[in-house]
Scaffold this motif. Structure first.
Motif, PDB file in Angstrom:
ATOM      1  N   LEU A 153      50.642  32.318  20.100  1.00  0.00           N
ATOM      2  CA  LEU A 153      51.196  33.570  20.597  1.00  0.00           C
ATOM      3  C   LEU A 153      51.788  34.405  19.474  1.00  0.00           C
ATOM      4  O   LEU A 153      51.999  35.605  19.624  1.00  0.00           O
ATOM      5  N   PHE A 154      52.029  33.771  18.317  1.00  0.00           N
ATOM      6  CA  PHE A 154      52.823  34.425  17.280  1.00  0.00           C
ATOM      7  C   PHE A 154      52.243  35.766  16.853  1.00  0.00           C
ATOM      8  O   PHE A 154      52.963  36.758  16.755  1.00  0.00           O
ATOM      9  N   GLU A 155      50.929  35.782  16.604  1.00  0.00           N
ATOM     10  CA  GLU A 155      50.321  37.018  16.097  1.00  0.00           C
ATOM     11  C   GLU A 155      50.509  38.169  17.078  1.00  0.00           C
ATOM     12  O   GLU A 155      50.675  39.311  16.684  1.00  0.00           O
ATOM     13  N   GLU A 156      50.504  37.841  18.385  1.00  0.00           N
ATOM     14  CA  GLU A 156      50.601  38.899  19.388  1.00  0.00           C
ATOM     15  C   GLU A 156      52.019  39.441  19.537  1.00  0.00           C
ATOM     16  O   GLU A 156      52.212  40.576  19.941  1.00  0.00           O
ATOM     17  N   VAL A 157      53.015  38.618  19.240  1.00  0.00           N
ATOM     18  CA  VAL A 157      54.390  39.043  19.534  1.00  0.00           C
ATOM     19  C   VAL A 157      55.272  39.142  18.298  1.00  0.00           C
ATOM     20  O   VAL A 157      56.463  39.401  18.414  1.00  0.00           O
ATOM     21  N   LYS A 158      54.698  38.976  17.100  1.00  0.00           N
ATOM     22  CA  LYS A 158      55.573  38.859  15.925  1.00  0.00           C
ATOM     23  C   LYS A 158      56.410  40.116  15.688  1.00  0.00           C
ATOM     24  O   LYS A 158      57.475  40.035  15.091  1.00  0.00           O
TER      25      LYS A 158
END
Lengths: 271, 493
Positions: A153-158
């Motif tokens: 999920l990191f790339e989407e919410v960073k």
């Protein structure tokens, strides 16, 4: 995305899954809700670092069994659990056992994404904070980032870690919940129909994630979708009317089940 | 014919209309190949609506308009009254009194009475034990007779027209009945109209209350300047007993407002933690069995009339605090002098706080219970304890709702009267010492309106200014609470 359609079990030797050490074991597990018996003497072994799928028609006791594994049934009034369940050979219903610690070792992801009404960061940091897993602010940040990365999920919410977790889409919310569960470094992750509230694309992403998580965690998943069980699991256990009907390597269960009820259920004749 | 008799007849017509409509509908449906649009009962109700609604609206309109028209007519016939300097309103009231007296006389005396002079009439009335104003004059008797005659005409006409309209309405309704008549939808509209009427009556009453206070308040501010009222720090209204020389006192709101807010603050200090913790216990910790007994018991507190809390404060809590403070003082300094007055901010605050506990706990309990179970599961599933879950997940999620519950409770504390009347004292003082007596806006309203007072002096009118100020404060609190609740709902649905 295409590779998730191929049954993950097919790449394994049918018996390879059983060769793994047993992580959790249920012996003669019975559950009563008030006067109603929901589970009848279930014996089931959960192998380490494998995905075990629990299938069966609604009300068959598969979710009930799942909730026994981290004692979430304790929070339901009138629920009584009998028999024995062990984690690494240790009885989890032992009165001296700390339930709070057990649940940190056996995490859970629910049917409906249930992020707390907090920021994305605080959602993931919740577990580490209450268990005191981090000493400093940078420790927490590291855990949060790692967990979000593992949950894909990191790339989407960073760029919006400090916005509300409830503002994400359904699929993102569910992956946030998985990240939240991972953040306390559990050994086992229980998933109760984790994709039933998601659309097919979000479902595919979560399934992909489950397949990756298998490297590090023991996963038990309850699902209503035969395809999902076939795609993500190595072991499948079939429940019916509170009884464990049959358990075996997923491939065998789907191609050549021993029990007629399993065959009927898998081919869609009931359920 | 009396109004209730007219209504009874109209209802009877409606009932007959219902039966006829019901039968006609059944007959038509039986004789028709088409399926009836509405069931027979709706056709019956359709006729009832036509019989009742126009006639009752006319009746209401007539009852309102007719006295006004008659009064205007009589006023036109009273030139002398105005010349004499008598208040025309007062004169008309006397005419009304005489008219009512005439009606009460037996039939054989009526004619004689109508021709009698005012003085003779008074004597006749007195024999029968009828009270009438002593200032009545001869011309009033004549007018009273005329008024009674007009009234009789009006009533006869009204009875006839209303009953005719009911019959005509029922007949029209009956004539409209057909197999495909959409009576069901029409009846639905009537039901909607009745519901709208009920809610607008509630709203209009509120508006009416505000206006009745507003006019008196404007009158008050004509005599006392708003600046000295809102910013004055001295409350000393002076006396305004009937007939006494009206001395203009000082009407400073500040000490009263300070007392009100101080006592409410102490009350909230007691009620909020206890109520909130009780709510958390009931919603999160208690088993269903315990909850089902404890919750009604706690809500029993809300059923105690506030005057009883007032007794409790006056007879039990106040003296207890006073004696305790004396003992405490004696133990420490050797001087057995109480430092808490029997009537004090703290007495009133504590007792009011106890009264508010069920409000806080019941409202908060509902809000906490409304937090989705999935959030609790999520937190427990991560290995959180109950108190961690409450502190970190449930309370933050429920916070907007809890804040609005507390604001509603605060507006109750500010408007509360009986407890403070008995427990807080009447001394309008500006002090920060919670052990001394202070007074509140509500206490002063009670004070200013009790006793034999004229209703046109600033001493009594100030009660309306105080009332409207209090109303404005609680209204603001309620509006803020509503806004918060609305935001909270948006976040959760």
């Amino acid at each position: 995305m295409n590779q998730t359609i191929v049954p993950a079990a097919s790449v394994l030797h049918p018996t390879a899954a059983f060769a793994r050490p047993v992580k959790m074991r249920g012996e003669k597990v019975t559950v009563h809700y008030g006067a109603k018996q929901a589970l009848f003497e279930v014996n089931l072994e959960i192998p380490e670092r494998q995905v075990t799928a629990l299938i069966g028609p609604s009300g068959c006791g598969k979710s009930t069994f799942l909730r026994c594994l981290n004692r979430m049934n304790d929070t339901i009034e009138g629920a009584r659990v009998g028999g024995m369940i062990t984690l690494d050979g240790e009885d989890i219903y032992d009165p001296t056992l700390d339930v709070v610690e057990l649940r940190a070792r056996v995490g859970m992801v629910f049917q409906k994404p249930n992020p707390f009404p907090k920021s994305i960061f605080d959602n993931v940091a919740y577990g580490p904070r209450i268990h005191g897993l981090a000493r400093s602010k940078s420790d927490i940040e590291e855990i949060v980032v790692t967990s979000l990365r593992r949950a894909g999920l990191f790339e989407e919410v960073k760029d919006r870690l400090h916005e509300a977790g409830t503002g994400l889409s359904g699929g993102q919310q569910q992956r946030l919940c998985i990240a939240r569960a991972i953040a306390v470094s559990p050994e086992v992750i229980l998933m109760d129909e984790p994709c039933s509230a998601l659309d097919p694309i979000a479902t595919a992403k979560v399934e992909e994630l489950i397949d990756e998580l298998r490297q590090n965690y023991t996963i038990v998943i309850v699902t209503h979708s035969m395809q999902q069980a076939a795609r993500v699991s190595q072991i499948t256990a079939m429940f019916h009317l509170g009884n464990l009907v049959e358990v075996g390597p997923t491939e065998k269960m789907f191609q050549n089940p021993d029990d007629k009820r399993t065959q009927d259920y898998i081919t869609g004749r009931f359920g | 014919m009396s109004t209730s008799a007219i209504i009874a007849i109209v209802l009877l017509i409606a009932a007959v209309g219902f039966t006829l409509g019901y039968r006609k509908s059944q007959r038509l449906a039986a004789g028709s190949a088409q399926k009836a649009h509405s069931r027979a009962v709706y056709h019956g109700m359709f006729v009832v609506s036509w019989a009742l609604i126009p006639s009752l609206i006319l009746l209401a309109g007539w009852l309102i308009a007719s006295p006004a028209l008659i009064a205007a007519d009589i006023h036109a016939d009273m030139p002398e009254a105005i010349e004499n300097g008598t208040n025309p309103r007062l004169a008309y009231q006397m005419v009304e009194g005489i008219g009512a007296g005439l009606r009460a006389l037996p039939a054989d005396e009526q004619d004689a009475a109508a021709a009698a002079s005012a003085a003779d009439l008074r004597a006749m009335f007195q024999r029968r034990g009828i009270m009438v104003a002593s200032a009545s004059e001869d011309y009033m008797v004549e007018l009273a007779v005329k008024r009674n005659r007009l009234e009789d005409y009006s009533r006869i006409a009204m009875s006839a027209v209303v009953i005719l309209l009911a019959v005509a309405g029922a007949a029209y309704g009956l004539s409209q009945i057909a197999v495909r008549l959409r009576a069901r939808n029409q009846v639905e509209r009537v039901v909607g109209g009745i519901l709208v009427l009920a809610s607008s009556i509630a709203i209009l009453t509120t508006v009416g209350i505000i206006f009745s206070m507003l006019f008196e308040t404007i009158d008050f501010f004509g005599r006392v300047s708003p600046t000295s009222f809102f910013f004055g720090t001295v409350w000393d209204p002076g006396f305004a007993a009937a007939g006494a020389d009206p001395t203009v006192g000082q009407f400073g709101l500040i000490p009263l407002l300070a007392g009100t807010l101080y006592i409410a603050f102490v009350a909230m200090l007691v009620a909020v933690p206890i109520g909130l913790f009780a709510a958390i216990y009931m919603s999160e910790y208690a088993s269903r069995g315990v909850r089902s007994t404890v919750k009604p018991l706690l809500e029993l507190l809300a059923g105690i009339p506030t005057i009883v809390y007032g007794f409790f404060a006056l007879v039990t809590v106040g003296p207890f605090l006073r004696d305790m403070s004396a003992q405490l003082n004696g133990l420490i300094t050797g001087n057995y002098q109480n430092f808490i007055q029997a009537q004090s901010v703290i007495t009133a605050g504590i007792v009011m706080g106890v009264m508010l506990i069920p409000f806080v706990s019941s409202l908060s309990d509902d809000i906490i219970t409304a937090v989705p179970r999935s959030l609790r599961d999520g937190s427990f599933g991560l290995g959180a304890t109950r108190s961690e879950t409450v502190k970190r997940v449930i309370l933050p999620a429920a916070l907007p709702g809890i804040v609005s519950a507390l604001l509603l409770t605060a507006s109750r504390a500010i408007g509360e009267t009986m407890i403070v009347v008995l427990a807080a004292g009447v001394a309008a003082r500006l002090t920060l010492n919670p052990f001394e007596a202070m007074t509140t806006v509500t206490v002063k309203i009670v004070n200013q309106l009790t006793g034999d007072l004229e209703f046109n002096s600033p001493q009594t009118l100030v009660a309306f200014a105080l009332g409207i100020t209090l109303f404005a404060i609680t209204l603001c609190l309620n509006i803020i609470a509503l806004v918060i609740v609305r935001k909270y709902r948006e976040a959760y649905e």
